[in-house]
Each structure stands twice: as structure tokens, then as C-alpha cells.
Design an enzyme around this catalytic site. Structure first.
Site, PDB file in Angstrom:
ATOM      1  N   TRP A 102       4.814  -9.327  -3.539  1.00  0.00           N
ATOM      2  CA  TRP A 102       5.526  -8.330  -4.352  1.00  0.00           C
ATOM      3  C   TRP A 102       5.903  -8.912  -5.705  1.00  0.00           C
ATOM      4  O   TRP A 102       5.832  -8.214  -6.727  1.00  0.00           O
ATOM      5  CB  TRP A 102       6.739  -7.771  -3.614  1.00  0.00           C
ATOM      6  CG  TRP A 102       6.352  -7.117  -2.326  1.00  0.00           C
ATOM      7  CD1 TRP A 102       6.681  -7.523  -1.073  1.00  0.00           C
ATOM      8  CD2 TRP A 102       5.512  -5.955  -2.162  1.00  0.00           C
ATOM      9  NE1 TRP A 102       6.109  -6.690  -0.140  1.00  0.00           N
ATOM     10  CE2 TRP A 102       5.388  -5.729  -0.778  1.00  0.00           C
ATOM     11  CE3 TRP A 102       4.845  -5.103  -3.057  1.00  0.00           C
ATOM     12  CZ2 TRP A 102       4.630  -4.673  -0.260  1.00  0.00           C
ATOM     13  CZ3 TRP A 102       4.101  -4.051  -2.545  1.00  0.00           C
ATOM     14  CH2 TRP A 102       3.998  -3.848  -1.160  1.00  0.00           C
ATOM     15  N   ASP A 171      14.393  -7.604  -7.061  1.00  0.00           N
ATOM     16  CA  ASP A 171      13.825  -6.643  -6.118  1.00  0.00           C
ATOM     17  C   ASP A 171      14.479  -6.921  -4.768  1.00  0.00           C
ATOM     18  O   ASP A 171      14.216  -7.934  -4.142  1.00  0.00           O
ATOM     19  CB  ASP A 171      12.305  -6.861  -6.060  1.00  0.00           C
ATOM     20  CG  ASP A 171      11.606  -5.960  -5.035  1.00  0.00           C
ATOM     21  OD1 ASP A 171      12.294  -5.240  -4.289  1.00  0.00           O
ATOM     22  OD2 ASP A 171      10.357  -5.990  -4.994  1.00  0.00           O
ATOM     23  N   LYS A 195      12.876   0.342   3.732  1.00  0.00           N
ATOM     24  CA  LYS A 195      13.026  -0.862   4.551  1.00  0.00           C
ATOM     25  C   LYS A 195      14.374  -0.807   5.281  1.00  0.00           C
ATOM     26  O   LYS A 195      14.436  -0.967   6.480  1.00  0.00           O
ATOM     27  CB  LYS A 195      12.945  -2.122   3.690  1.00  0.00           C
ATOM     28  CG  LYS A 195      11.746  -2.186   2.746  1.00  0.00           C
ATOM     29  CD  LYS A 195      10.430  -2.424   3.474  1.00  0.00           C
ATOM     30  CE  LYS A 195       9.212  -2.097   2.643  1.00  0.00           C
ATOM     31  NZ  LYS A 195       8.970  -2.909   1.483  1.00  0.00           N
TER      32      LYS A 195
HETATM   33  C1  PLP Z   1       7.868  -2.873   0.427  1.00  0.00           C
HETATM   34  C2  PLP Z   1       8.214  -3.653  -0.787  1.00  0.00           C
HETATM   35  C3  PLP Z   1       7.801  -3.255  -2.070  1.00  0.00           C
HETATM   36  C4  PLP Z   1       6.933  -2.036  -2.294  1.00  0.00           C
HETATM   37  O1  PLP Z   1       7.699  -0.922  -2.140  1.00  0.00           O
HETATM   38  P1  PLP Z   1       7.135   0.546  -2.413  1.00  0.00           P
HETATM   39  O2  PLP Z   1       8.372   1.348  -2.273  1.00  0.00           O
HETATM   40  O3  PLP Z   1       6.101   0.806  -1.371  1.00  0.00           O
HETATM   41  O4  PLP Z   1       6.563   0.565  -3.770  1.00  0.00           O
HETATM   42  C5  PLP Z   1       8.207  -4.001  -3.143  1.00  0.00           C
HETATM   43  N1  PLP Z   1       8.966  -5.090  -2.979  1.00  0.00           N
HETATM   44  C6  PLP Z   1       9.384  -5.522  -1.774  1.00  0.00           C
HETATM   45  C7  PLP Z   1      10.234  -6.738  -1.660  1.00  0.00           C
HETATM   46  C8  PLP Z   1       9.016  -4.811  -0.646  1.00  0.00           C
HETATM   47  O5  PLP Z   1       9.420  -5.230   0.565  1.00  0.00           O
END
Ligand code: PLP
Length: 359
Positions: A102, A171, A195
């Protein structure tokens, strides 16, 4: 079929009480005579829903008034672009730490749109640790430092915010609401909801108000934080059902005693699983001990055949989505707030049984 123990990395298990409450209110939201999915985002009922969701999130995370909370669409992946578009002018630089898939994607977007510099990486050891940086590693004049707080695929976590003079952007998709954090330490936090906060479709951005309004005029209206901040996330139709669910998830965590209690439970869940891995002669962890995540826990068996057998037998027992990401292999247990201690204990019992049979 009964509900299984779901260890999916995302979309992932939701607290059962939340699903039940949503079921209760599915057809007729109290006082509205219709489902949340059917009502106007400008209605009295929805105004109450979005206001409550934001208030709940603010209360849980103790978000200061000097921060805006935005409910957006496009996933965390859209934030990989929105962050540089809003925080960097042409010619300005941002620092990034690369700790996995990511982060790599965030860096790619940063480099595509503006100027993103990678100042540290753990790619040399398949992202199995968190690189430690000091201020001297940072680029002088960099506008922000971006890092992925919890690396969902590799199972590593930044337990402290790296030292820099730049703004801090993180993030938090797979760790938000899993433990207490001090929001003041960050300038911008973003996270996809699927998540640990609710269903897919809503993305939360928590941003210091002073960072709004910096995007230049070429930035598309929908990609400008200011657009959404000015209209309290109601510039266009927001992901209404997702926001409603996020509000219910926050309410449930508040009822559990808030993030301090949620963190205590999550640490106990993670400890049970890590202890089982560490005490085993068959299973092993893949991550440097001090950087281990409490939400995403990868582990492997000595051979591909054993990994495949474990996954197949676990699935038969009602342990779902335990297969690891292909870049790590083996297994990964994502134990977000929706997976109670009982689910982790069930997994651990099965691991012990599997070890006895296969040693
Ligand atoms: C799942 C995830 C993403 C991607 O998320 P989307 O909502 O599918 O774009 C980005 N960063 C992290 C840390 C993730 O776990």
C-alpha cells in the site's frame, strides 16, 4: 450455514451486535418509515445519522475541534492521489516510507502527480520490519511525511510516529479504532472503512483544518478536500449506508468502554495468537517481533503442502479467509474488532490440534 469465524483482511468481520441492529432497522429506520438506503441524504433522519456518526468517531478517537472529519468515497486508494494533490504544489516535495504494497501504491501516485521521495524502505527483507528513521533521513523542506501505519499484507505496525519537521500523513486503514492514538500527533489520517470501521464504500479523512484550501485550481472539485469540508461531506451524495454502519460500529465500541478497552481486548487476542506461534515447533511468524501488528498476523508452516492442508482443514471447520497474501504466503489472521476473543481461541485450538497431528 452458520456464521463462520472470518479472518478476512478486508472487507472483514463486523461486530455481531452491529449487524443485528442494522437488521432490526433495515426495513424501517425508526421515525423514517423507510430504509437508510432509501432516504434522501438531505433528510432529517440522515442528517441525524451523519451527525451522530461523526460525533461518535470524534468521541472515540478524541479528535480535537481543529480537525475536520470527512466521509468520502473512492477508498484509501483515492487518498494516494488526493493527499499529494491537496498538500503539494507543483515543485514541492514529500517524503514517503515504503513498508509494503500500500505504501508502494501511495508512492507511485505521489510520483505521478507531484514529487515524492522515498526516504526509507524495508523491501530488502520482504517488508518484514519497520525501518527506523531520524530527522536527518528526511528531505529538508519536505511538506509532509507519508507512512502506512499498519501494513495489512505484511503484518507490521508503526507504534510511534517517525520524527520529522514535516507534516505527518498516515494511512490507518487497517489499524484505525484498534487502539488508542493521539490524533494531535498527525496532520492527516485516512482510512478505508472496510477493515475496521464498517462496510466498503466509505473512506474517512481526519485532517487539520489549516491544511484545507491549499489545493491549486487545477485540482478537480471532487478531489479537493475543501469541497467536502465546506459542505460537511454533503457536497454530493455520500455513501449513506456506509456512514450509518460506521456510526453503529463506533456506538458499539463506545458501549464496550471506548478505545482503551478495545485496545486491551485486541492486545489480548494478538498475544494469544503470537504466543501460540512462538511456542510452536511447526508454525512460525514472519515479522520482526517489535514491529508485529495486533490486527493482521501472518504465520507460515514449513512446507507449501502443510500450508495448503492447514487452510483446507481450517475452512472445513468454519475458519474462513485464513489464507495468507501471495506476497508472504502461508496464513494470515486478520483479527479486527469484529473478531472476538472467542474466534481467536477457536483458531488457536485448531492450530494446536493441527500441530499434534502433523509433527
Ligand atoms: C486495504 C488497504 C488499502 C486499500 O483500500 P481501498 O479502500 O480498497 O482503496 C490501502 N491501504 C491499506 C493500509 C489497506 O489495508
Amino acid at each position: 450455514m452458520a456464521r463462520v469465524w472470518n479472518f478476512s483482511a478486508g472487507p472483514s468481520a463486523l461486530p455481531i451486535n452491529v449487524l443485528k441492529k442494522a437488521q432490526e432497522q433495515m426495513v424501517e429506520y425508526p421515525g423514517a418509515g423507510m430504509s437508510v438506503m432509501e432516504m434522501s441524504h438531505r433528510s432529517k433522519s440522515f442528517t441525524e445519522i451523519i451527525t451522530t456518526a461523526e460525533a461518535n468517531l470524534r468521541s472515540l478517537m478524541n479528535i480535537p475541534d481543529s480537525y475536520k472529519v470527512l466521509f468520502l468515497q473512492g477508498g484509501a486508494s483515492s487518498q494516494f492521489a488526493m493527499v499529494p494533490l491537496n498538500l503539494l504544489a507543483e515543485g514541492e516535495t514529500a517524503d514517503y516510507i515504503n513498508t509494503g504494497r500500500w505504501s508502494t501504491m501511495a508512492i507511485k501516485e505521489g510520483q505521478k502527480l507531484r514529487y515524492a521521495q522515498v526516504i526509507a524502505s524495508s523491501e530488502d527483507e520482504n517488508f518484514s520490519y519497520i525501518p527506523k528513521i531520524t530527522k536527518s533521513d528526511c528531505t529538508p523542506g519536505a511538506k509532509y511525511l507519508h507512512f502506512t501505519e499498519n501494513n495489512t499484507i505484511y503484518g507490521t505496525t508503526f507504534y510511534s510516529v517517525p520524527e520529522t519537521d514535516a507534516r505527518i500523513v498516515t494511512d490507518m486503514s487497517s489499524s484505525i479504532l484498534s487502539r488508542e492514538v493521539d490524533v494531535n500527533q498527525y496532520d492527516l489520517i485516512y482510512a478505508g472503512a472496510q477493515k475496521n470501521m464498517g462496510p466498503a464504500g466509505v473512506t474517512v479523512v481526519i485532517v487539520r483544518e489549516e491544511l484545507l484550501g491549499m489545493a491549486d485550481s487545477s485540482v478537480p472539485t471532487m478531489f479537493n478536500y475543501q469541497t467536502h469540508a465546506e459542505k460537511d461531506s454533503l457536497f454530493n451524495t455520500p455513501p449513506t449506508f456506509g456512514i450509518y454502519m460506521l456510526g453503529l460500529v463506533c456506538e458499539e465500541l463506545m458501549n464496550m468502554g471506548g478505545l482503551a478497552e478495545v485496545e486491551r481486548i485486541n492486545r489480548a487476542k494478538a498475544e494469544l495468537l503470537y504466543n501460540t506461534i512462538d511456542e510452536s515447533d511447526l508454525f512460525s511468524g514472519t515479522v520482526r517481533v517489535e514491529d508485529r501488528s495486533i490486527t493482521n498476523i501472518p504465520f507460515v508452516l514449513p512446507t507449501d503442502e502443510l500450508n495448503a492442508a492447514f487452510i483446507a482443514e481450517a475452512t472445513d471447520r468454519g475458519i474462513a479467509n485464513i489464507k495468507g497474501h501471495r506476497s508472504v504466503g502461508g496464513m494470515r489472521a486478520s483479527i479486527y474488532n469484529g473478531v472476538p476473543m472467542e474466534g481467536v481461541a477457536f483458531l488457536v485450538d485448531f492450530m494446536k490440534e493441527f500441530e499434534k497431528k502433523n509433527k
